[in-house]
Design an enzyme around this catalytic site. Structure first.
Site, PDB file in Angstrom:
ATOM      1  N   THR A 139       0.800  -1.218  -0.250  1.00 25.15           N
ATOM      2  CA  THR A 139      -0.114  -0.042  -0.063  1.00 25.15           C
ATOM      3  C   THR A 139       0.919   1.341  -0.061  1.00 25.15           C
ATOM      4  OG1 THR A 139      -1.662  -1.231   1.266  1.00 25.15           O
ATOM      5  CG2 THR A 139      -1.856   1.248   1.278  1.00 25.15           C
ATOM      6  N   SER A 141       0.921  -9.162  -2.450  1.00 20.09           N
ATOM      7  CA  SER A 141      -0.326  -8.480  -1.813  1.00 20.09           C
ATOM      8  C   SER A 141      -1.377  -9.734  -2.100  1.00 20.09           C
ATOM      9  CB  SER A 141      -0.548  -7.185  -2.774  1.00 20.09           C
ATOM     10  OG  SER A 141      -1.928  -6.674  -2.196  1.00 20.09           O
ATOM     11  N   CYS A 191      -6.477 -12.014   5.721  1.00 17.65           N
ATOM     12  CA  CYS A 191      -7.588 -12.100   6.719  1.00 17.65           C
ATOM     13  C   CYS A 191      -8.540 -13.344   6.133  1.00 17.65           C
ATOM     14  CB  CYS A 191      -8.337 -10.842   7.003  1.00 17.65           C
ATOM     15  SG  CYS A 191      -7.397  -9.911   7.650  1.00 17.65           S
ATOM     16  N   THR A 231      11.865   5.973  12.540  1.00 17.41           N
ATOM     17  CA  THR A 231      12.692   5.275  13.712  1.00 17.41           C
ATOM     18  C   THR A 231      13.678   6.033  14.060  1.00 17.41           C
ATOM     19  OG1 THR A 231      14.353   4.230  12.048  1.00 17.41           O
ATOM     20  CG2 THR A 231      12.183   2.851  12.455  1.00 17.41           C
ATOM     21  N   ALA A 291       9.005   2.742   9.579  1.00 22.82           N
ATOM     22  CA  ALA A 291       8.571   1.666   9.863  1.00 22.82           C
ATOM     23  C   ALA A 291       6.929   1.521  10.120  1.00 22.82           C
ATOM     24  CB  ALA A 291       9.167   0.847  11.013  1.00 22.82           C
ATOM     25  N   LEU A 292       6.224   0.483   9.750  1.00 20.75           N
ATOM     26  CA  LEU A 292       4.815   0.383   9.881  1.00 20.75           C
ATOM     27  C   LEU A 292       4.331  -1.202   9.716  1.00 20.75           C
ATOM     28  CD1 LEU A 292       2.887   1.064   6.323  1.00 20.75           C
ATOM     29  CD2 LEU A 292       5.492   0.640   6.346  1.00 20.75           C
ATOM     30  N   GLY A 293       3.052  -0.993  10.087  1.00 24.67           N
ATOM     31  CA  GLY A 293       2.485  -2.376  10.046  1.00 24.67           C
ATOM     32  C   GLY A 293       2.656  -3.357  11.341  1.00 24.67           C
ATOM     33  N   ASP A 294       2.364  -4.475  11.446  1.00 25.96           N
ATOM     34  CA  ASP A 294       2.493  -5.441  12.473  1.00 25.96           C
ATOM     35  C   ASP A 294       3.662  -5.168  13.384  1.00 25.96           C
ATOM     36  OD1 ASP A 294      -0.009  -6.376  11.528  1.00 25.96           O
ATOM     37  OD2 ASP A 294       0.858  -8.474  11.003  1.00 25.96           O
TER      38      ASP A 294
END
Length: 827
Positions: free
Chosen positions: A15, A39, A43, A274, A281-284
């Site tokens: 994304t 991608s 889920c 960071t 950084a992003l996401g889980d």
């Protein structure tokens, strides 16, 4: 020309790349993905396993080729970034296809490594039948194994959102599913009493689950995998799904010397930057202070990752203009027929962090009650006791849970209060909501608490409460009270409280409860305005209390199950003869929907009596109490309960008829099974209770004797009696006594006979048999009815006035039957 390197695809990385291209056509953008897919809809993976999503291609949202064509992004799959050289702004990559290494320079580096499944070092965990569910590759392995091995017994280790979704989908494929959970509840983000609702629902789906137990070892035994538990139990499995949880995958970042947050995630600032200004950084894997607690947390959700990606791309191109506010962890999951939503912070977290709060539970309907199909909805909210600021919410129900969760999440994300919940203007029409939506109602109730209009007590506080200084007041109807109550409670119906205030002590702590809390609130307001100063209403009412204090786990339900030659799952020992095997698939379906207790059990007995040994009866019932009743009936009669399932409020029970000798053995194994009752009341509700119990016991194979004495004789009088000669006293008693069962009065709220009429009308609307029909059914079922001769003489009742089939006897006849009985009741 800016050069962006992105580590990891899916929601975060892919994304970000797509938004970057839309913002900067000239930028060089490269994505490195060590897996095969850039991608995909992770889920949707459990639903692909369960064949709900049938086309694998529907999970693949983009391919390297489509990314290149549409966005001009260089996507390198099966390329793993193994090292970051911060000083020279380089990354080292292993090409897993060609088994080579190379480096790439960057202006800005974006890392979205995601999270990895936790796979503890349990002996035997590397068995080929043990799987995790994290990506398409994992799912392909599971699908291939299911197609080849045709497993019938599955164990899911871990009962989080993904674990329960996998359990449902494996169950959908026809497997016996066992869940192993180390915690005391499933779905640990929920508070315990809300998870208890899920526990009870799982039981209706014939899902076996063990709570507060973990796996100690996996051990292969020929074609089966033995799952050894820490409690000493052993569960057999054809396959195992590990869903113990995930942890942020941060090795690359840690090795590069970039700061990690206290919880192990990648620490970022409000611009997702960071400790290295050129790395984001992003996401889980990214950790950020929670908007409510202020503690660093990870959001393992696709929604926040997508929003972070868009904001990050904007800031990379336009400068640091948008600030990230953090995720409030809004989530939802389908658990069979239930939907479970949550947002914000649970009560357990607030308690742990030392944040002052109030929590409250309300029950409502998915839409207007007068419009058909309204389903129950439970909402728990937490809020500040002074300002009403909203902290979190959990919503459970069958319909409309998503929109209620979203409404509350929107208020919470904006820092709103319970007063904002009151003012939400929702779309209302009877098929969709009520004029006061359950979300509004949650806000109104919370406002009453803050404003001091009511004090509340919670189920766990009441459960642990002891002492003579407490007075527990049940304000439900007597019928509700008789069906189940909190130990030590006194029943005074809410509409009678004003007339019975003198029965309620003012020097004790008054704890009021009703079904869901609404009538309890009315009762509390009455008492608080009549001089009672220490009054509390039970939050969530008896419904929440019963769910939370009942047995939560569901162990050992597959002990006597086996897989037949036809591939179906059966209870009991495997059949060997062709006749028995053929009989397994012969099933008679019976519709008992709409019948109230004991109607379903009576119908079950009548229909199963018509079957041959080994035949099966599938009975569908809407009476929710049938789940327990059918199990008890099978235990008492010796018939075999194959399964009990619930689908959208309809209970389906599959029962296999046993041989006569097996039934007798089951019946005789635990001693006397006879039941006797002395009926000396002629009040309609008590007479009904005696016949409900009698018919239920008779349906379960017991010999039942009803001994009618004194006023109870009125119950068994004929509606049209012959004229009989009576002396003066007999005539006087005759004027005081009811003419027949049709003339009986209620023990409470008779209101000059109006109450009896209301009761009969209510029984008719609820499809409950009339008293006369129950008497007839009892006699047809072999219930013995004895009229006391001494009482007949005193009351002036002649034997010709009594129903045909009623016997005349004395105390010896009663005592003889009582001696043979294991239950003796006085009504």
């Amino acid at each position: 020309m800016a050069k962006y390197l992105i580590v990891g695809g899916v929601a975060g990385g892919a994304t970000t790349a797509a938004r970057l291209r839309r913002m900067d056509e000239s930028a060089e953008i490269i994505i490195f993905e060590r897996g095969e897919h850039i991608s995909y809809a992770n889920c949707g993976l459990p639903y692909y396993v369960g064949n709900i999503i049938t086309e694998r291609e529907n999970l693949l949202l983009q391919t390297p080729e489509s990314f290149k064509r549409r966005l001009n992004v260089d996507v390198r799959i099966k390329n793993e970034v193994v090292r970051i050289d911060r000083e020279n702004k380089l990354v080292e990559i292993n090409d897993l296809i060609n088994n080579t290494s190379y480096t790439e320079s960057y202006d800005k580096l974006i890392v979205s490594p995601g999270a990895e499944p936790i796979k503890p070092t349990i002996p035997g965990i590397k068995d080929e039948a043990i799987f995790t569910v994290r990506n398409v590759k994992d799912t392909d392995k599971i699908k291939a194994y299911i197609n080849e091995k045709k497993p019938k017994k599955a164990v899911v280790v871990g009962a989080g959102f993904i674990g329960l979704e996998m359990a449902e989908n494996l169950h959908h494929l026809g497997m016996m599913v066992t869940i192993i959970e180390m915690a005391e509840q499933v779905m640990t983000p929920l508070d315990y009493e809300m998870a208890a609702v899920v526990h009870q629902h799982l039981k209706t789906k014939t899902v076996e689950f063990y709570l507060k137990d973990g796996v100690s070892e996996f051990k292969r035994t020929k074609d089966l995998l033995d799952v050894h538990l820490q409690s000493g139990r052993k569960v057999e499995a054809d396959m195992v799904i590990l869903s113990i949880g995930v942890r942020p995958e941060t090795k690359l970042i840690k090795d590069a010397g970039i700061d990690l947050a206290p919880n192990g995630g990648i620490k970022v600032n409000e611009y997702l930057q960071t400790s290295d200004p050129y790395i984001y950084a992003l996401g889980d894997a990214m950790a950020f202070p929670h908007p409510i607690t202020g503690k660093y947390t990870n959001a393992y959700l696709a929604g926040p990752a997508n929003k972070q990606a868009r904001m990050l791309a904007n800031n990379l191109v336009l400068g640091h203009k948008q600030k990230y506010k953090g995720a409030i962890a809004t989530a939802i999951a389908k658990v069979f027929d239930l939907t479970v939503g949550s947002t914000g912070v649970a009560e357990k977290v607030l308690k742990k962090e030392g944040i002052s709060y109030i929590s409250n539970i309300t029950h409502g309907g998915s839409h207007a009650g007068y419009y058909p199909g309204a389903m129950p909805t439970t909402i728990k909210i937490t809020f500040d006791p002074k300002t009403g600021k909203l902290y979190g919410a959990q919503v459970i129900g069958y319909d409309g849970v998503d929109k209620r969760t979203d409404l509350i999440a929107t208020v919470l994300q904006k820092g709103g209060t319970i007063y904002d919940l009151q003012e939400i203007e929702h779309a209302y029409a009877p098929p969709y909501s009520s004029a006061k939506d359950p979300v509004n109602q949650a806000g109104f109730t919370a406002g009453n608490i803050i404003e001091g209009l009511v004090n509340i007590i919670h189920w766990d506080e009441l459960y642990q409460l002891h002492g003579a200084d407490n007075y527990i007041l049940d304000v439900r109807t007597p019928v509700e009270f008789e069906l189940g109550q909190i130990e030590g409670a006194i029943n005074i119906e809410v509409d009678e409280i004003r007339n019975r205030l003198d029965e309620i002590p003012k020097d004790k702590k008054i704890i009021i409860y009703c079904g869901v809390g609404l009538r309890g609130y009315f009762a509390a307001r009455i008492l608080m305005q009549r001089g009672f100063t220490n009054v509390y209403n039970l939050s969530g009412g008896y419904k929440t209390y019963e769910h939370a204090t009942g047995k939560q786990s569901n162990e050992d339900i597959f002990e006597s199950s086996y897989i037949g030659k036809d591939g179906h799952i059966y209870r009991g020992k495997p059949k060997t003869s062709e006749t028995e095997i053929k009989s397994e698939i012969k099933t008679i379906e019976v519709d008992a929907c709409g019948l109230q207790c004991p109607g379903p059990i009576i119908k079950l007995k009548k229909e199963i009596d018509k079957l041959e040994n080994g035949d099966r009866l599938l009975q569908k019932v809407t009476d929710q109490g049938f789940v327990k009743d059918v199990a008890s009936w099978c235990n008492m009669t010796g018939n075999k309960l194959i399964s009990v399932e619930s689908d959208k409020g309809i209970i389906s029970a599959l029962i296999e008829k046993q041989k006569k000798e097996e039934q007798c053995s089951a019946l005789n194994g635990s001693g006397a099974k006879n039941k006797t009752m002395v009926v000396f009341s002629d009040e309609l509700d008590r007479a009904l209770a005696s016949l409900v119990i009698a018919n239920g016991a008779a349906a379960m194979g017991s010999k039942v004797t009803l001994f009618y004495t004194f006023w109870g004789l009125n119950v068994i009088k004929k509606a049209h009696k012959p004229k009989v000669q009576k002396d003066l006293m007999g005539k006087m008693f005759g004027k005081m006594m009811s003419d027949s069962a049709d003339d009986l009065k209620l023990s409470k709220m008779n209101m000059m006979g109006l109450g009896s009429k209301m009761m009969k009308k209510r029984m008719m609307s609820k499809k409950v048999d009339s008293l006369e029909d129950m008497l007839k059914t009892a006699m047809e079922n072999g219930v013995e009815m004895i009229a006391c001769q001494m009482s007949m003489d005193i009351m002036g009742v002649d034997k010709d006035e009594l129903l045909e089939g009623v016997q005349i006897g004395g105390v010896a006849a009663y005592l003889e039957e009582a001696e043979k009985s294991n239950i003796n009741l006085f009504i």
